[in-house]
Scaffold this motif. Structure first.
Motif, PDB file in Angstrom:
ATOM      1  N   LYS A   1      37.744  48.357  40.467  1.00  0.00           N
ATOM      2  CA  LYS A   1      36.587  47.377  40.794  1.00  0.00           C
ATOM      3  C   LYS A   1      35.313  47.830  40.179  1.00  0.00           C
ATOM      4  O   LYS A   1      34.554  46.960  40.125  1.00  0.00           O
ATOM      5  CB  LYS A   1      36.497  47.805  42.239  1.00  0.00           C
TER       6      LYS A   1
ATOM      7  N   ALA B   1      34.647  44.694  37.907  1.00  0.00           N
ATOM      8  CA  ALA B   1      34.286  43.452  38.565  1.00  0.00           C
ATOM      9  C   ALA B   1      33.005  42.852  38.039  1.00  0.00           C
ATOM     10  O   ALA B   1      31.869  43.780  38.214  1.00  0.00           O
ATOM     11  CB  ALA B   1      34.464  43.209  39.920  1.00  0.00           C
TER      12      ALA B   1
ATOM     13  N   TYR C   1      35.369  39.659  34.569  1.00  0.00           N
ATOM     14  CA  TYR C   1      36.576  40.301  35.461  1.00  0.00           C
ATOM     15  C   TYR C   1      36.291  39.882  36.780  1.00  0.00           C
ATOM     16  O   TYR C   1      35.287  39.921  37.355  1.00  0.00           O
ATOM     17  CB  TYR C   1      36.198  41.873  35.188  1.00  0.00           C
ATOM     18  N   ARG C   2      37.744  39.745  37.171  1.00  0.00           N
ATOM     19  CA  ARG C   2      37.724  39.049  38.637  1.00  0.00           C
ATOM     20  C   ARG C   2      38.703  39.806  39.389  1.00  0.00           C
ATOM     21  O   ARG C   2      39.967  40.075  38.669  1.00  0.00           O
ATOM     22  CB  ARG C   2      37.753  37.760  38.676  1.00  0.00           C
ATOM     23  N   LEU C   3      38.590  40.219  40.609  1.00  0.00           N
ATOM     24  CA  LEU C   3      39.786  40.953  41.152  1.00  0.00           C
ATOM     25  C   LEU C   3      40.587  39.698  41.723  1.00  0.00           C
ATOM     26  O   LEU C   3      39.988  38.678  42.103  1.00  0.00           O
ATOM     27  CB  LEU C   3      39.253  41.713  42.802  1.00  0.00           C
TER      28      LEU C   3
ATOM     29  N   LEU D   1      43.361  42.845  38.449  1.00  0.00           N
ATOM     30  CA  LEU D   1      41.876  42.622  38.017  1.00  0.00           C
ATOM     31  C   LEU D   1      42.424  41.584  36.798  1.00  0.00           C
ATOM     32  O   LEU D   1      43.155  41.853  35.673  1.00  0.00           O
ATOM     33  CB  LEU D   1      41.508  43.801  37.460  1.00  0.00           C
TER      34      LEU D   1
END
Length: 155
Positions: A14, A17, A43-45, A52
């Motif tokens: 995380k 992100a 960056y995206r969860l 990720l």
């Protein structure tokens, strides 16, 4: 069969992100001469926290562009962080980079027929550093390949 569950290695991802931009210094390689580049990383969860996803865009000073689409996840059997990378050079991932956290740094190693790359990614608040060292061909020692510093724009 037990289903995988989210754990500390997922939580650690995380920290990446958000949207990042920065400068990269690259050593010469079989694919390009030594150069400086500007790069952006998003960056995206994803997948309810099990992955990720990163989209990467690099602009070199000679006008060349390098693109990457990367997926980070965790091996439920070993707890290792895995990194599957796809890029505009076109080499498909034979296997993921594997590794884990040493202090606040994610250390991943990728082995291919071309050599070995060791990545060190260190998120620290609104700063992210990425260092890559490589062993190409018959090299016995790692050599610096990339030194990058990014600043979080959003996230």
């Amino acid at each position: 069969m037990d289903m995988p569950t989210l754990g500390p290695a997922h939580d650690a991802l995380k920290a990446f992100a958000g949207d990042w931009t920065g400068t990269e210094n690259l050593a010469a390689s079989p694919w390009a001469p030594a150069s400086t580049a500007r790069a952006g990383c998003e960056y995206r969860l994803a997948l309810n926290g099990f992955a990720l996803v990163q989209d990467y865009r690099q602009h070199r000073e000679d006008g060349a562009e390098f693109l990457g689409h990367n997926v980070f996840t965790v091996d439920p059997q070993t707890g290792e962080t895995l990194w599957y990378g796809f890029d505009s050079y076109g080499f498909p991932p034979e296997s993921p980079a594997r590794g884990g956290w040493t202090g606040g740094t994610l250390v991943l190693e990728k082995k291919t027929a071309r050599g070995v790359a060791r990545h060190r990614l260190t998120p620290d608040g609104d700063t992210l550093t990425h260092e890559i060292d490589v062993k190409m061909g018959e090299d016995r020692e790692f050599s610096p390949f990339l030194r990058a510093r990014y600043t979080r724009e959003t996230g």
